[in-house]
Design an enzyme around this catalytic site. Structure first.
Site, PDB file in Angstrom:
ATOM      1  N   ASN A   1       1.435  -5.199   5.260  1.00 27.88           N
ATOM      2  CA  ASN A   1       0.843  -4.158   4.265  1.00 27.88           C
ATOM      3  C   ASN A   1       0.905  -2.779   5.198  1.00 27.88           C
ATOM      4  O   ASN A   1       0.068  -2.630   6.233  1.00 27.88           O
ATOM      5  CB  ASN A   1      -0.307  -4.392   3.788  1.00 27.88           C
ATOM      6  CG  ASN A   1      -0.619  -3.265   2.624  1.00 27.88           C
ATOM      7  OD1 ASN A   1      -0.628  -2.029   3.009  1.00 27.88           O
ATOM      8  ND2 ASN A   1      -1.368  -3.915   1.395  1.00 27.88           N
TER       9      ASN A   1
ATOM     10  N   HIS B   1      -1.259   1.745   5.104  1.00 29.26           N
ATOM     11  CA  HIS B   1      -2.263   2.359   6.050  1.00 29.26           C
ATOM     12  C   HIS B   1      -1.563   3.578   6.806  1.00 29.26           C
ATOM     13  O   HIS B   1      -2.119   4.569   7.133  1.00 29.26           O
ATOM     14  CB  HIS B   1      -3.408   1.494   7.005  1.00 29.26           C
ATOM     15  CG  HIS B   1      -3.727   0.502   5.926  1.00 29.26           C
ATOM     16  ND1 HIS B   1      -5.020   0.967   5.251  1.00 29.26           N
ATOM     17  CD2 HIS B   1      -3.690  -0.770   5.961  1.00 29.26           C
ATOM     18  CE1 HIS B   1      -5.337  -0.202   4.479  1.00 29.26           C
ATOM     19  NE2 HIS B   1      -4.654  -1.074   4.949  1.00 29.26           N
TER      20      HIS B   1
ATOM     21  N   HIS C   1       1.475  -0.755  -1.835  1.00 29.91           N
ATOM     22  CA  HIS C   1       0.896  -0.543  -3.019  1.00 29.91           C
ATOM     23  C   HIS C   1       0.911   0.797  -3.486  1.00 29.91           C
ATOM     24  O   HIS C   1       0.594   1.733  -2.909  1.00 29.91           O
ATOM     25  CB  HIS C   1      -0.656  -0.669  -2.848  1.00 29.91           C
ATOM     26  CG  HIS C   1      -1.735  -0.783  -3.952  1.00 29.91           C
ATOM     27  ND1 HIS C   1      -2.743  -0.908  -3.828  1.00 29.91           N
ATOM     28  CD2 HIS C   1      -1.259  -0.505  -5.145  1.00 29.91           C
ATOM     29  CE1 HIS C   1      -3.415  -0.972  -5.119  1.00 29.91           C
ATOM     30  NE2 HIS C   1      -2.343  -0.650  -5.874  1.00 29.91           N
TER      31      HIS C   1
ATOM     32  N   ARG D   1      -0.341   3.506  -5.599  1.00 30.39           N
ATOM     33  CA  ARG D   1      -1.400   3.683  -6.289  1.00 30.39           C
ATOM     34  C   ARG D   1      -1.300   4.856  -7.370  1.00 30.39           C
ATOM     35  O   ARG D   1      -0.178   5.668  -7.139  1.00 30.39           O
ATOM     36  CB  ARG D   1      -2.407   3.944  -5.596  1.00 30.39           C
ATOM     37  CG  ARG D   1      -2.805   2.835  -4.587  1.00 30.39           C
ATOM     38  CD  ARG D   1      -4.311   3.021  -3.922  1.00 30.39           C
ATOM     39  NE  ARG D   1      -5.381   3.141  -4.926  1.00 30.39           N
ATOM     40  CZ  ARG D   1      -6.126   1.987  -4.879  1.00 30.39           C
ATOM     41  NH1 ARG D   1      -6.046   1.139  -4.052  1.00 30.39           N
ATOM     42  NH2 ARG D   1      -7.210   1.988  -5.923  1.00 30.39           N
TER      43      ARG D   1
ATOM     44  N   ARG E   1      -2.164   7.970  -3.230  1.00 30.04           N
ATOM     45  CA  ARG E   1      -2.840   8.418  -1.953  1.00 30.04           C
ATOM     46  C   ARG E   1      -2.261   7.637  -0.763  1.00 30.04           C
ATOM     47  O   ARG E   1      -2.709   8.242   0.302  1.00 30.04           O
ATOM     48  CB  ARG E   1      -4.423   7.769  -2.307  1.00 30.04           C
ATOM     49  CG  ARG E   1      -4.809   6.417  -1.809  1.00 30.04           C
ATOM     50  CD  ARG E   1      -6.015   6.145  -1.935  1.00 30.04           C
ATOM     51  NE  ARG E   1      -6.560   5.954  -3.104  1.00 30.04           N
ATOM     52  CZ  ARG E   1      -7.560   5.361  -3.785  1.00 30.04           C
ATOM     53  NH1 ARG E   1      -8.352   4.424  -3.091  1.00 30.04           N
ATOM     54  NH2 ARG E   1      -8.154   5.247  -4.952  1.00 30.04           N
TER      55      ARG E   1
ATOM     56  N   GLU F   1       2.661  -4.039  -4.750  1.00 27.12           N
ATOM     57  CA  GLU F   1       1.380  -4.146  -5.349  1.00 27.12           C
ATOM     58  C   GLU F   1       1.279  -3.029  -6.403  1.00 27.12           C
ATOM     59  O   GLU F   1       1.491  -1.806  -6.146  1.00 27.12           O
ATOM     60  CB  GLU F   1       0.512  -4.003  -4.106  1.00 27.12           C
ATOM     61  CG  GLU F   1       0.308  -5.162  -3.392  1.00 27.12           C
ATOM     62  CD  GLU F   1      -0.978  -5.044  -2.480  1.00 27.12           C
ATOM     63  OE1 GLU F   1      -1.035  -5.939  -1.522  1.00 27.12           O
ATOM     64  OE2 GLU F   1      -1.284  -3.934  -2.151  1.00 27.12           O
TER      65      GLU F   1
ATOM     66  N   THR G   1     -16.438  -9.334  -9.587  1.00 26.58           N
ATOM     67  CA  THR G   1     -17.522  -8.807  -8.864  1.00 26.58           C
ATOM     68  C   THR G   1     -16.937  -9.275  -7.304  1.00 26.58           C
ATOM     69  O   THR G   1     -17.422  -8.304  -6.710  1.00 26.58           O
ATOM     70  CB  THR G   1     -18.631  -9.471  -8.925  1.00 26.58           C
ATOM     71  OG1 THR G   1     -18.658 -10.940  -9.047  1.00 26.58           O
ATOM     72  CG2 THR G   1     -19.589  -9.078  -9.969  1.00 26.58           C
TER      73      THR G   1
ATOM     74  N   GLU H   1      -2.418 -14.677  -5.503  1.00 22.05           N
ATOM     75  CA  GLU H   1      -2.899 -14.143  -3.986  1.00 22.05           C
ATOM     76  C   GLU H   1      -4.315 -14.429  -4.066  1.00 22.05           C
ATOM     77  O   GLU H   1      -4.880 -13.527  -4.862  1.00 22.05           O
ATOM     78  CB  GLU H   1      -2.371 -12.798  -3.535  1.00 22.05           C
ATOM     79  CG  GLU H   1      -2.818 -12.355  -2.180  1.00 22.05           C
ATOM     80  CD  GLU H   1      -2.286 -11.259  -1.880  1.00 22.05           C
ATOM     81  OE1 GLU H   1      -0.997 -11.003  -2.079  1.00 22.05           O
ATOM     82  OE2 GLU H   1      -3.070 -10.440  -1.005  1.00 22.05           O
TER      83      GLU H   1
ATOM     84  N   HIS I   1      -6.616  -9.873   2.288  1.00 23.21           N
ATOM     85  CA  HIS I   1      -7.444  -8.769   2.309  1.00 23.21           C
ATOM     86  C   HIS I   1      -8.506  -9.184   3.343  1.00 23.21           C
ATOM     87  O   HIS I   1      -9.241 -10.237   3.053  1.00 23.21           O
ATOM     88  CB  HIS I   1      -8.221  -8.537   0.923  1.00 23.21           C
ATOM     89  CG  HIS I   1      -8.914  -7.483   0.888  1.00 23.21           C
ATOM     90  ND1 HIS I   1      -8.552  -6.246   0.464  1.00 23.21           N
ATOM     91  CD2 HIS I   1     -10.241  -7.002   1.395  1.00 23.21           C
ATOM     92  CE1 HIS I   1      -9.356  -5.364   0.608  1.00 23.21           C
ATOM     93  NE2 HIS I   1     -10.568  -5.753   1.164  1.00 23.21           N
TER      94      HIS I   1
HETATM   95  N1  PXP Z   1      -3.230  -8.282  -0.352  1.00 18.53           N
HETATM   96  C1  PXP Z   1      -3.750  -7.368  -1.225  1.00 18.53           C
HETATM   97  C2  PXP Z   1      -3.215  -7.754  -2.754  1.00 18.53           C
HETATM   98  C3  PXP Z   1      -4.067  -6.098  -1.120  1.00 18.53           C
HETATM   99  O1  PXP Z   1      -4.396  -5.152  -2.090  1.00 18.53           O
HETATM  100  C4  PXP Z   1      -4.161  -5.665   0.218  1.00 18.53           C
HETATM  101  C5  PXP Z   1      -4.875  -4.236   0.604  1.00 18.53           C
HETATM  102  O2  PXP Z   1      -6.122  -4.404   0.078  1.00 18.53           O
HETATM  103  C6  PXP Z   1      -3.950  -6.627   1.192  1.00 18.53           C
HETATM  104  C7  PXP Z   1      -3.439  -7.977   0.667  1.00 18.53           C
HETATM  105  C8  PXP Z   1      -4.202  -6.389   2.677  1.00 18.53           C
HETATM  106  O3  PXP Z   1      -5.626  -6.316   2.838  1.00 18.53           O
HETATM  107  P1  PXP Z   1      -5.723  -5.751   4.478  1.00 18.53           P
HETATM  108  O4  PXP Z   1      -5.378  -4.356   4.451  1.00 18.53           O
HETATM  109  O5  PXP Z   1      -7.585  -5.733   4.386  1.00 18.53           O
HETATM  110  O6  PXP Z   1      -5.316  -6.610   5.210  1.00 18.53           O
END
Ligand code: PXP
Length: 255
Positions: free
Chosen positions: A23, A26, A59, A61, A65, A86, A117, A167, A206
């Site tokens: 991902n 960032h 992703h 958004r 962002r 995403e 939650t 996922e 995640h």
């Molecule tokens: N999978 C999904 C669906 C996500 O939205 C994210 C980002 O939150 C990730 C994986 C990767 O998570 P992380 O950045 O915490 O490794």
């Protein structure tokens, strides 16, 4: 059997290769902090492709962002890797997915009322809204995934929605303390098995890090992990290529 052949039952279980989707959101977050073009998430995508990642996850958004619309096009053009797009379950995002036709679309919650939650998509509560979206994306040849909590109610909804992939949200596992972690791991393993028994390919992601990835990677039904924050954070210290290689090694060792 020859003298060197492994004895039945004593050879280690060899599981299939677990795919790694990186991902890169960032990187875009850092870029956007200054409003310019650097660091470019496309360059990150090229680096992770070179060192053996199996996919790029990004992703888009609603508030843009991190990843922007033009990033999607550039990422698709820059690497031969499948893009896991995403997206929120909105008309705008469905239209964008249908325009760019990523390999996969992972539906994630963006608003509080869309999530459980545990932080996953409330596929059970949002069933009526999700049904046409899953069908439309699927009909366009996009592999639909639902980012859900490891909860039987959500798996059951994914089955009824006809999603080919789920996922499993590993956030609660990642945040659990030592005492609670085995129970969280068990939930994920059980839900991966439940999904697989019902013909759904389970992925997970995640909050996964070098320290917590291996018990997840050892779950035999899991086909893919999507990892971002930890890798991009480690990349500051070791470089992105090294960070991805190390994560890849840890995942391979766990299989
Ligand atoms: N999978 C999904 C669906 C996500 O939205 C994210 C980002 O939150 C990730 C994986 C990767 O998570 P992380 O950045 O915490 O490794």
């Amino acid at each position: 059997m020859t003298a060197n052949a492994p004895h039945a039952g004593t050879s280690p279980l060899r599981l299939g290769r677990l795919r790694l989707g990186v991902n890169i959101d960032h990187v875009a977050t850092v870029r956007n902090a200054r409003g310019g073009d650097h660091p470019d998430p496309v360059r990150a995508a090229q680096i992770v492709a070179d060192v053996g990642a199996d996919g790029i996850t990004a992703h888009l958004r609603e508030d843009r962002r991190h990843i922007r619309d033009d990033d999607i096009v550039r990422i698709q053009a820059a690497t031969g890797l499948p893009l896991n797009f995403e997206m929120a379950a909105t008309e705008e995002m469905v239209a964008i997915a249908l325009k760019y036709r990523p390999h996969a679309a992972c539906i994630v919650p963006e608003r509080r009322e869309e999530r459980t939650t545990e932080g996953g998509l409330d596929a059970a509560g949002q069933y009526d809204r999700l049904l046409p979206i899953v069908a439309q994306l699927g009909a366009a040849g996009i592999r639909v995934s639902l980012f859900i909590a490891p909860d039987p109610r959500q798996i059951e909804a994914a089955i009824r929605l006809g999603a080919p992939v789920v996922e499993l949200h590993t956030g609660e596992y990642a945040e659990a303390d030592v005492a609670e972690r085995p129970a969280q791991l068990r939930r994920i393993a059980e839900m991966a098995a439940l999904a697989a028994r019902n013909g759904i390919e389970p992925h997970a992601g995640h909050g996964l890090t070098y320290d917590n990835v291996q018990p997840i990677a050892a779950i035999p039904q899991l086909a893919e992990l999507n990892i971002g924050h930890h890798l991009i954070g480690e990349a500051i210290f070791t470089g992105l290529a090294q960070a991805v290689r190390h994560m890849r090694d840890l995942m391979d060792q766990a299989r």
